[in-house]
Design a protein around this motif. Structure first.
Motif: not given
Length: 411
Positions: A210-214, A229-236
């Protein structure tokens, strides 16, 4: 003793709110039933609705209501308290009674759409007001909010979903022809124009989705010319129409967001052909990985700054040291130790300065004649010709790999 909650009335009043999906109306009727203050914020902590419209006595809550949202420092304090991260470790609804909520406990609900955190529902309670009935009511309310968000400005709205699928297909190398690309542009009713750039963000822990979502929401606000895009615990992030005059301001803003959460970001070179995105995705990933290993003081890593490292660092990890450090460097080190000289550091500085005597003498605080004497001794004793291109190239690469080794292993 508090009276029992009337769940029949709660369901009836919620049912009346369904046609217009008005969050403020929903909270007004829910407050009448649950009897404690309740509010809804989005992932960026912007207030979307609250009831009642009055002060509660909770400083953080009242400040949030009066401002309509939280500033960067306040969000950072929630992160430091562990409240933001609790979304990943707690099953909602749950009780928050630590950190900034220690004196003013909350019942926390999470608004999710297709597994992505989109916002929060919170009840402000005294300890004695936290009851199983209110926790059950929170579960109902947060699920209704999730239903409202599907049709509102959430990641699952149709336009965002189409772009999300597009960038997922792109980053997973499933768009390989110009025809496929143009078909996607036609269906999205939007064409992405160059120049392009790829960025990839990672947090220090793999579990703070959810930090990546923020951060996705916060970064999206910086420019309309990007898809994330959030993918594999990374934000692209794929940036397009990336104008030069925007870069400095954008980097400052990105750094501020990264700093809150101790996140890191790798950035590719700019490029023109979107079908070559895999090359630049790898650049961004390499810049992130290398930067985190050898340049921990920074948050933002540009591939241009790590191009040589991207080539040589894997070899430092794979090869035995004798394979990339010529024997002559060991011989010079031994000579220095036996004769109390500084030929090694002199040679290193001279080579790294591309055989420029003026710059080298200044850096070593030597007279030019003293420097030339040392260089002459190195060439004479160790049978080296520093003007020989092959010798110079070997030494230059060796010194750089030694430097990478020191940065990697801190030796």
């Amino acid at each position: 003793m508090e009276k029992e909650l009337d769940f029949i009335k709660l369901y009836e009043e919620i049912y009346k709110c369904l046609p217009n999906r008005n969050i403020q109306m929903l909270l007004d009727v829910c407050y009448e039933v649950v009897g404690v203050p309740i509010l809804v914020v989005d992932i960026l902590y912007n207030v979307l609705g609250n009831a009642p419209k009055e002060q509660t006595g909770d400083p953080l809550w009242d400040d949030l209501i009066s401002r309509g949202g939280l500033d960067t420092e306040q969000i950072a304090s929630l992160y430091e308290d562990g409240i933001i991260q609790s979304v990943d470790s707690e099953k909602a609804p749950y009780i928050v009674d630590w950190g900034s909520s220690k004196e003013q406990p909350k019942i926390q609900g999470i608004i999710k759409v297709n597994g992505i955190v989109e916002g929060y529902v919170t009840m402000c309670c005294r300890r004695e007001q936290i009851t199983p009935e209110r926790i059950k009511a929170m579960e109902i309310i947060m699920n209704i909010c999730s239903y409202f968000f599907v049709r509102n400005d959430s990641e699952s709205s149709m336009n965002d979903t189409y772009r999300k699928v597009f960038v997922s297909e792109l980053f997973n190398n499933r768009i390989q022809t110009e025809k496929q690309l143009q078909t996607w542009f036609y269906n999205m009713q939007h064409e992405l124009q160059p120049p392009f750039q790829v960025a990839v963000v990672s947090t220090e822990t793999e579990h703070e989705k959810n930090v990546l979502s923020y951060m996705r929401k916060a970064l999206q606000k910086l420019s309309e010319h990007q898809v994330l895009l959030i993918q594999n615990n990374m934000l692209y992030t794929l940036r397009y129409q990336y104008e030069a005059e925007q870069k400095s301001h954008t980097e400052d803003s990105v750094n501020a967001i990264l700093e809150i959460f101790g996140a890191r970001c790798g950035v590719s070179q700019e490029f023109e052909n979107l079908l070559e995105v895999a090359i630049y995705q790898r650049q961004a990933e390499d810049a992130l990985e290398i930067g985190r290993e050898i340049d921990k003081g920074k948050l933002l890593y540009n591939f241009d700054d790590y191009r040589t490292s991207a080539i040589l660092l894997p070899r430092v990890k794979e090869l035995a040291r004798v394979s990339y450090v010529p024997k002559v460097l060991k011989d010079i080190t031994d000579y220095d130790r036996e004769n109390s000289t500084e030929l090694f550091i002199t040679l290193k500085c001279y080579v790294n300065n591309m055989l420029n005597t003026s710059i080298t003498a200044k850096e070593l605080h030597l007279h030019r004649n003293s420097l030339l004497y040392r260089i002459g001794r190195i060439e004479e004793v160790f049978q080296l010709s520093l003007k020989d291109p092959k010798t110079f190239r070997t030494l230059l690469i060796a010194f750089y790999m030694i430097e990478l080794e020191e940065q990697l292993y801190h030796e």
